[in-house]
Design a protein around this motif. Structure first.
Motif, PDB file in Angstrom:
ATOM      1  N   LYS A  48       0.905  -0.012  19.669  1.00  0.00           N
ATOM      2  CA  LYS A  48       2.162  -0.294  20.370  1.00  0.00           C
ATOM      3  C   LYS A  48       1.929  -1.278  21.513  1.00  0.00           C
ATOM      4  N   THR A 101      16.356   2.452  30.455  1.00  0.00           N
ATOM      5  CA  THR A 101      16.375   1.727  29.186  1.00  0.00           C
ATOM      6  C   THR A 101      17.323   0.548  29.374  1.00  0.00           C
ATOM      7  N   THR A 138       7.658  -0.758  27.837  1.00  0.00           N
ATOM      8  CA  THR A 138       7.347  -0.444  26.435  1.00  0.00           C
ATOM      9  C   THR A 138       8.613  -0.466  25.579  1.00  0.00           C
ATOM     10  N   ASN A 139       8.443  -0.048  24.314  1.00  0.00           N
ATOM     11  CA  ASN A 139       9.566   0.076  23.366  1.00  0.00           C
ATOM     12  C   ASN A 139      10.380  -1.218  23.294  1.00  0.00           C
ATOM     13  N   LYS A 154      10.484  -6.115  16.120  1.00  0.00           N
ATOM     14  CA  LYS A 154       9.744  -5.250  17.033  1.00  0.00           C
ATOM     15  C   LYS A 154       8.642  -6.087  17.678  1.00  0.00           C
TER      16      LYS A 154
END
Length: 199
Positions: A48, A101, A138-139, A154
């Protein structure tokens, strides 16, 4: 028609401004890609993409740092580049943890005739301790060309050394390189901003 084209061309130098609200104006459009965008610039953990930093804040308690960081995370949700989905998802006063987020616009090019941008999704988290904050981004993923033929990418399949650089790994990839560069710029801006707030 010729007059209109001439007017647009005359105004072009005035458009050499920041592509994103958080960026400094670009004085020279022919930028040399620096080492900061090349090998190792996009770290991976367990497959990741994870950007992280520890920001020192001598003399400040975990509670003080939590409130400074939390206020900035909230402020970010109201910035012009954010969409309505940006929000604080965790604000734990006992663990001194803040998580946001974010969905925002990353602008690659903006002129009178062209708007090239992507929707940029990520999670920004801070764990606050006495004297420091540990921050991660992240993400990460992108939604590109959603008005024409939407494409989702991604970070792990788009901006890593394998995908975001050419085969020799001495230049940014022709297609995904701009995503890698703008993501690194945004990460640098956010980490530097938090560091300045915690001084």
């Amino acid at each position: 028609m010729k007059k209109l084209i001439l007017a647009v061309l005359l105004c072009t130098p005035l458009m050499a401004m920041a592509q994103n609200t958080w960026e400094a104006p670009q004085v020279n459009s022919k930028k040399v890609v620096g080492q900061k965008y090349l090998v190792g610039a996009v770290p991976e953990e367990n497959g990741k993409v994870v950007f992280k930093t520890t920001i020192e804040a001598p003399g400040k308690s975990a509670d003080q740092i939590f409130h400074i960081v939390g206020d900035y995370f909230k402020q970010m949700t109201k910035e012009p580049n954010q969409t309505e989905q940006s929000r604080i998802t965790v604000a734990d006063t006992l663990q001194h943890q803040v998580i946001g987020t974010y969905q925002e616009w990353l602008v690659f090019k903006s002129t009178a005739l062209v708007l090239d941008r992507t929707r940029f999704y990520y999670t920004l988290a801070a764990n606050c301790f006495d004297g420091k904050a540990e921050v991660t981004l992240t993400n990460i993923f992108y939604l590109y060309e959603e008005d024409r033929a939407p494409q989702q990418y991604k970070a792990e399949e788009w901006i890593t050394d394998k995908w975001g650089l050419n085969k020799k790994q001495d230049k940014l990839s022709r297609v995904s390189g701009k995503f890698r560069q703008k993501t690194i710029d945004r990460k640098d801006y956010l980490f530097n901003k938090l560091e300045s707030l915690l001084k």
